[in-house]
Scaffold this motif. Structure first.
Motif, PDB file in Angstrom:
ATOM      1  N   GLY A 283     -43.554 -22.167 -15.634  1.00 53.46           N
ATOM      2  CA  GLY A 283     -42.454 -22.299 -16.577  1.00 53.46           C
ATOM      3  C   GLY A 283     -42.770 -23.256 -17.703  1.00 53.46           C
ATOM      4  N   ARG A 284     -41.788 -23.458 -18.593  1.00 59.97           N
ATOM      5  CA  ARG A 284     -41.972 -24.294 -19.779  1.00 59.97           C
ATOM      6  C   ARG A 284     -42.285 -25.738 -19.417  1.00 59.97           C
ATOM      7  N   LEU A 285     -41.590 -26.288 -18.438  1.00 57.03           N
ATOM      8  CA  LEU A 285     -41.823 -27.676 -18.049  1.00 57.03           C
ATOM      9  C   LEU A 285     -43.220 -27.850 -17.459  1.00 57.03           C
ATOM     10  N   ALA A 286     -43.652 -26.893 -16.641  1.00 57.06           N
ATOM     11  CA  ALA A 286     -44.980 -26.969 -16.034  1.00 57.06           C
ATOM     12  C   ALA A 286     -46.074 -26.912 -17.099  1.00 57.06           C
ATOM     13  N   VAL A 287     -45.882 -26.056 -18.112  1.00 60.55           N
ATOM     14  CA  VAL A 287     -46.861 -25.978 -19.201  1.00 60.55           C
ATOM     15  C   VAL A 287     -46.918 -27.297 -19.961  1.00 60.55           C
ATOM     16  N   LEU A 288     -45.746 -27.895 -20.169  1.00 62.50           N
ATOM     17  CA  LEU A 288     -45.700 -29.183 -20.877  1.00 62.50           C
ATOM     18  C   LEU A 288     -46.447 -30.266 -20.102  1.00 62.50           C
ATOM     19  N   LEU A 289     -46.197 -30.353 -18.794  1.00 64.93           N
ATOM     20  CA  LEU A 289     -46.783 -31.420 -17.989  1.00 64.93           C
ATOM     21  C   LEU A 289     -48.255 -31.183 -17.688  1.00 64.93           C
ATOM     22  N   ARG A 290     -48.654 -29.921 -17.515  1.00 68.29           N
ATOM     23  CA  ARG A 290     -50.021 -29.621 -17.084  1.00 68.29           C
ATOM     24  C   ARG A 290     -51.000 -29.430 -18.237  1.00 68.29           C
ATOM     25  N   VAL A 291     -50.499 -28.998 -19.387  1.00 73.65           N
ATOM     26  CA  VAL A 291     -51.407 -28.683 -20.497  1.00 73.65           C
ATOM     27  C   VAL A 291     -51.081 -29.509 -21.733  1.00 73.65           C
ATOM     28  N   GLU A 292     -49.846 -29.413 -22.197  1.00 73.66           N
ATOM     29  CA  GLU A 292     -49.520 -29.998 -23.495  1.00 73.66           C
ATOM     30  C   GLU A 292     -49.565 -31.519 -23.478  1.00 73.66           C
ATOM     31  N   LEU A 293     -48.977 -32.136 -22.466  1.00 76.22           N
ATOM     32  CA  LEU A 293     -48.957 -33.592 -22.418  1.00 76.22           C
ATOM     33  C   LEU A 293     -50.359 -34.185 -22.275  1.00 76.22           C
ATOM     34  N   PRO A 294     -51.224 -33.667 -21.365  1.00 78.07           N
ATOM     35  CA  PRO A 294     -52.594 -34.212 -21.311  1.00 78.07           C
ATOM     36  C   PRO A 294     -53.361 -34.014 -22.621  1.00 78.07           C
ATOM     37  N   ALA A 295     -53.150 -32.866 -23.285  1.00 78.07           N
ATOM     38  CA  ALA A 295     -53.855 -32.633 -24.541  1.00 78.07           C
ATOM     39  C   ALA A 295     -53.333 -33.523 -25.659  1.00 78.07           C
ATOM     40  N   THR A 296     -52.067 -33.885 -25.582  1.00 76.02           N
ATOM     41  CA  THR A 296     -51.452 -34.722 -26.615  1.00 76.02           C
ATOM     42  C   THR A 296     -51.718 -36.204 -26.386  1.00 76.02           C
ATOM     43  N   ALA A 297     -52.086 -36.590 -25.176  1.00 71.77           N
ATOM     44  CA  ALA A 297     -52.247 -38.003 -24.831  1.00 71.77           C
ATOM     45  C   ALA A 297     -53.188 -38.757 -25.768  1.00 71.77           C
ATOM     46  N   PRO A 298     -54.365 -38.205 -26.151  1.00 71.88           N
ATOM     47  CA  PRO A 298     -55.216 -38.952 -27.088  1.00 71.88           C
ATOM     48  C   PRO A 298     -54.558 -39.193 -28.437  1.00 71.88           C
ATOM     49  N   PHE A 299     -53.769 -38.220 -28.909  1.00 77.08           N
ATOM     50  CA  PHE A 299     -53.054 -38.409 -30.172  1.00 77.08           C
ATOM     51  C   PHE A 299     -52.001 -39.507 -30.039  1.00 77.08           C
ATOM     52  N   ILE A 300     -51.308 -39.518 -28.903  1.00 75.19           N
ATOM     53  CA  ILE A 300     -50.303 -40.553 -28.663  1.00 75.19           C
ATOM     54  C   ILE A 300     -50.977 -41.929 -28.625  1.00 75.19           C
ATOM     55  N   ALA A 301     -52.129 -42.011 -27.968  1.00 77.46           N
ATOM     56  CA  ALA A 301     -52.842 -43.284 -27.878  1.00 77.46           C
ATOM     57  C   ALA A 301     -53.255 -43.779 -29.262  1.00 77.46           C
ATOM     58  N   THR A 302     -53.709 -42.864 -30.116  1.00 82.17           N
ATOM     59  CA  THR A 302     -54.065 -43.255 -31.481  1.00 82.17           C
ATOM     60  C   THR A 302     -52.841 -43.740 -32.246  1.00 82.17           C
ATOM     61  N   GLY A 303     -51.715 -43.059 -32.064  1.00 79.17           N
ATOM     62  CA  GLY A 303     -50.481 -43.502 -32.710  1.00 79.17           C
ATOM     63  C   GLY A 303     -50.053 -44.875 -32.236  1.00 79.17           C
ATOM     64  N   ILE A 304     -50.214 -45.136 -30.940  1.00 79.03           N
ATOM     65  CA  ILE A 304     -49.860 -46.459 -30.408  1.00 79.03           C
ATOM     66  C   ILE A 304     -50.763 -47.532 -30.997  1.00 79.03           C
ATOM     67  N   ARG A 305     -52.047 -47.215 -31.160  1.00 84.49           N
ATOM     68  CA  ARG A 305     -52.968 -48.198 -31.736  1.00 84.49           C
ATOM     69  C   ARG A 305     -52.586 -48.523 -33.183  1.00 84.49           C
ATOM     70  N   ILE A 306     -52.221 -47.501 -33.947  1.00 87.83           N
ATOM     71  CA  ILE A 306     -51.779 -47.744 -35.323  1.00 87.83           C
ATOM     72  C   ILE A 306     -50.486 -48.547 -35.333  1.00 87.83           C
ATOM     73  N   SER A 307     -49.560 -48.169 -34.466  1.00 82.88           N
ATOM     74  CA  SER A 307     -48.274 -48.855 -34.406  1.00 82.88           C
ATOM     75  C   SER A 307     -48.423 -50.290 -33.943  1.00 82.88           C
ATOM     76  N   ALA A 308     -49.412 -50.568 -33.095  1.00 82.20           N
ATOM     77  CA  ALA A 308     -49.616 -51.940 -32.622  1.00 82.20           C
ATOM     78  C   ALA A 308     -49.943 -52.865 -33.785  1.00 82.20           C
ATOM     79  N   ALA A 309     -50.778 -52.385 -34.718  1.00 83.95           N
ATOM     80  CA  ALA A 309     -51.100 -53.188 -35.901  1.00 83.95           C
ATOM     81  C   ALA A 309     -49.875 -53.345 -36.791  1.00 83.95           C
TER      82      ALA A 309
END
Length: 269
Positions: free
Chosen positions: A169-195
């Motif tokens: 289902g939609r939630l499983a796709v989000l947790l299993r594929v989309e969120l792990p693939a998005t994690a590096p982008f989120i980490a980069t955003g956090i690094r920019i936001s930290a500064a």
């Protein structure tokens, strides 16, 4: 494998050496300018005196308390921004119609400088940590939010279609594929936001002129008769904190997401 690792370490050592050389050249130029007499020492002390003062401040418990207050507000504001931006980014990225509906509002709010909101936020929340944390969160939320939306949109559609074909289902796709693939982008955003958060923490304290924090130390030092040295020493501390935070976050990204193109390029010889 050992040879590749050795080459990578050599490349990192070269980059570190070039960075150190740049710092030394900048230090030497500031030292020479401060001692040349072109600018009075009351306005621009030699770099060695500023650095010595910054080192002595490390043993001043009152000053360390000021730094601790800034770091506390920074952490609270950044944490609040992440708690808002990541779920909201996942929601807007998962629902394109909703994202398109609110895009113009977000683009209108994003350019607003947080420091310009100090009078309004102070009027609503009063002075102190709440106002500082709110302003930090407002400025820090945008890089994380838009990086999350972008990362979600850049997820491999084949991987999502594969899971859907197997009945997920939609939630499983989000947790299993989309969120792990998005994690590096989120980490980069956090690094920019930290500064951004650290800049806002010091700037808000500096403009407010009262309370606790590294910005307060700088604001009070500039009122002293011979306060340029303390002002610049406070700036050195602010820069050192920013460098330490960024280095820690970059190291964490490299450890968590070593497969990303950015980190593979950094590790390349």
């Amino acid at each position: 494998m050992r040879r590749v690792e050795g080459v990578r370490r050599t490349g990192r050592g070269q980059r570190l050496g070039l960075g150190t050389l740049g710092v030394l050249l900048a230090f030497g130029a500031c030292e020479a300018l401060g001692r040349s007499g072109i600018v009075g020492r009351a306005y621009l002390p030699p770099a060695s005196e500023v650095l010595a003062r910054a080192v002595r401040l490390a043993g001043d418990t009152a000053f360390l308390g000021q730094v601790g207050a800034t770091l506390r507000a920074w952490a609270l504001g950044l944490g609040l921004a992440c708690a808002i931006a990541v779920p909201l980014g996942l929601l807007l990225g998962s629902l394109p119609l909703l994202g398109a509906a609110v895009r113009s509002v977000l683009e209108c709010l994003r350019p607003l400088p947080s420091v310009a909101l100090i009078p309004l936020v102070s009027l609503l929340l009063g002075t102190g940590t709440r106002t500082e944390v709110t302003l930090i969160a407002y400025a820090s939320v945008w890089p994380v939010l838009f990086n999350t939306v972008y990362g979600l949109g850049a997820t491999d559609p084949l991987a999502k279609d594969t899971l859907r074909a197997f009945g997920f289902g939609r939630l499983a796709v989000l947790l299993r594929v989309e969120l792990p693939a998005t994690a590096p982008f989120i980490a980069t955003g956090i690094r920019i936001s930290a500064a951004v958060a650290l800049v806002l923490a010091v700037a808000t304290e500096l403009l407010a002129g009262f309370g606790q924090g590294l910005g307060i130390f700088i604001a009070q030092a500039q009122l002293a008769t011979d306060g340029a040295r303390d002002v610049l020493a406070g700036v050195v501390w602010a820069g050192a904190l920013g460098l330490a935070v960024d280095t820690a976050l970059v190291h964490g990204e490299r450890r968590l997401f070593p497969w990303t193109p950015e980190h593979r390029a950094q590790d390349a010889p």
